[in-house]
Write a protein that holds these residues in place. Structure first.
Motif, short mmCIF file in Angstrom:
data_model
loop_
_atom_site.label_atom_id
_atom_site.label_comp_id
_atom_site.label_asym_id
_atom_site.label_seq_id
_atom_site.Cartn_x
_atom_site.Cartn_y
_atom_site.Cartn_z
N VAL A 42 0.87 -1.17 0.00
CA VAL A 42 0.00 0.00 0.00
C VAL A 42 0.90 1.22 0.00
N ILE A 43 0.77 2.04 -1.04
CA ILE A 43 1.56 3.26 -1.14
C ILE A 43 0.76 4.38 -0.49
N LEU A 44 1.36 4.98 0.54
CA LEU A 44 0.67 5.98 1.35
C LEU A 44 1.46 7.30 1.34
N PRO A 45 0.95 8.31 0.63
CA PRO A 45 1.63 9.62 0.65
C PRO A 45 1.55 10.27 2.04
N LYS A 46 2.64 10.91 2.44
CA LYS A 46 2.70 11.57 3.75
C LYS A 46 1.60 12.60 3.92
N ILE A 47 1.22 13.26 2.83
CA ILE A 47 0.20 14.30 2.92
C ILE A 47 -1.13 13.74 3.42
N GLU A 48 -1.41 12.47 3.11
CA GLU A 48 -2.65 11.84 3.57
C GLU A 48 -2.58 11.58 5.08
N ILE A 49 -1.40 11.26 5.57
CA ILE A 49 -1.20 11.07 7.02
C ILE A 49 -1.41 12.40 7.74
N VAL A 50 -0.84 13.47 7.19
CA VAL A 50 -0.99 14.81 7.78
C VAL A 50 -2.46 15.19 7.86
N CYS A 51 -3.19 14.93 6.79
CA CYS A 51 -4.62 15.25 6.75
C CYS A 51 -5.38 14.52 7.87
N VAL A 52 -5.10 13.24 8.02
CA VAL A 52 -5.78 12.45 9.05
C VAL A 52 -5.38 12.93 10.45
N TYR A 53 -4.10 13.13 10.68
CA TYR A 53 -3.64 13.57 12.00
C TYR A 53 -4.23 14.92 12.38
N ASN A 54 -4.33 15.84 11.42
CA ASN A 54 -4.96 17.13 11.72
C ASN A 54 -6.38 16.94 12.22
N HIS A 55 -7.12 16.06 11.57
CA HIS A 55 -8.50 15.78 11.98
C HIS A 55 -8.53 15.12 13.36
N LEU A 56 -7.72 14.07 13.56
CA LEU A 56 -7.74 13.34 14.83
C LEU A 56 -7.36 14.26 15.99
N ARG A 57 -6.39 15.14 15.78
CA ARG A 57 -5.98 16.07 16.83
C ARG A 57 -7.05 17.09 17.13
N ASP A 58 -7.71 17.58 16.08
CA ASP A 58 -8.78 18.55 16.27
C ASP A 58 -9.90 17.96 17.12
N VAL A 59 -10.32 16.76 16.80
CA VAL A 59 -11.37 16.09 17.56
C VAL A 59 -10.86 15.72 18.96
N GLY A 60 -9.61 15.29 19.03
CA GLY A 60 -9.01 14.91 20.30
C GLY A 60 -8.91 16.06 21.29
N LYS A 61 -8.73 17.29 20.78
CA LYS A 61 -8.67 18.46 21.67
C LYS A 61 -9.96 18.60 22.48
N ARG A 62 -11.04 18.09 21.93
CA ARG A 62 -12.33 18.15 22.62
C ARG A 62 -12.60 16.87 23.42
N GLY A 63 -11.61 15.95 23.42
CA GLY A 63 -11.74 14.73 24.22
C GLY A 63 -12.49 13.60 23.54
N PHE A 64 -12.53 13.62 22.20
CA PHE A 64 -13.26 12.59 21.46
C PHE A 64 -12.36 11.85 20.49
N GLU A 65 -12.80 10.64 20.13
CA GLU A 65 -12.17 9.89 19.05
C GLU A 65 -12.66 10.44 17.72
N GLY A 66 -11.82 10.33 16.71
CA GLY A 66 -12.20 10.73 15.37
C GLY A 66 -11.91 9.59 14.40
N VAL A 67 -12.52 9.66 13.23
CA VAL A 67 -12.31 8.64 12.21
C VAL A 67 -12.13 9.30 10.85
N ALA A 68 -11.31 8.68 10.02
CA ALA A 68 -11.10 9.11 8.64
C ALA A 68 -11.01 7.85 7.78
N LEU A 69 -11.10 8.04 6.49
CA LEU A 69 -11.06 6.92 5.54
C LEU A 69 -10.02 7.21 4.46
#
Length: 162
Positions: A10-37
């Motif tokens: 599976v070829i995974l560009p770093k930019i896709e990881i950055v996108c997911v982590y930005n979302h997970l951290r944003d939701v995490g700041k509020r104390g919740f789990e987040g999901v991406a696809l």
């Protein structure tokens, strides 16, 4: 039809990881789990390239039983339609936990993706740590076995970050 279960790379560009982590951290700041696809295309029978990150509309909950996210049926329909119209395949869901990365019984029972060979990735600490593949708990869906955690050596061979 090409099968996710045949994928060895599976070829995974770093930019896709950055996108997911930005979302997970944003939701995490509020104390919740987040999901991406992650979606993309087969390059060959055994190689898949991730092309897009989808952040689904999700509801998050904090209950006595723990944290939970829900992606509703209308959103799942919208995502499936998008996949069809864009000729892409859903290969992985990736979500956060507040502490350790592992697949809970809820993760096993209610995945967004349930196609054999699919990946389910859990990121610890709401994604607040600096990214490292070693922190991920990577699971793959196998017939008769269900979600099986991949050893790190197998994860490192499977997921090629570019």
């Amino acid at each position: 039809m090409k099968k996710l279960s045949n994928i060895k790379k599976v070829i995974l560009p770093k930019i896709e990881i950055v996108c997911v982590y930005n979302h997970l951290r944003d939701v995490g700041k509020r104390g919740f789990e987040g999901v991406a696809l992650w979606t993309g295309n087969f390059l060959s029978e055994d190689t898949f390239e991730i092309k897009n990150t989808i952040i689904p509309n999700q509801k998050t909950y904090n209950s006595e039983g723990g944290l939970l996210y829900i992606v509703g049926e209308e959103e799942l329909h919208r995502i499936n339609l998008w996949l069809y119209e864009n000729k892409q395949t859903l290969i992985s869901q990736i979500h956060s936990h507040p502490g350790e990365a592992y697949h809970s019984s809820t993760d096993d029972s209610f995945p967004i993706i349930a196609r054999m060979g699919a990946l389910s990735i859990v990121v610890p600490d709401f994604g607040f740590r600096a990214f490292t593949l070693e922190d991920w708990a990577v699971y793959r869906l196998f017939p008769q076995l269900g979600w099986v955690e991949l050893p790190f050596k197998e994860t490192k061979s499977l997921i090629q970050i570019i």
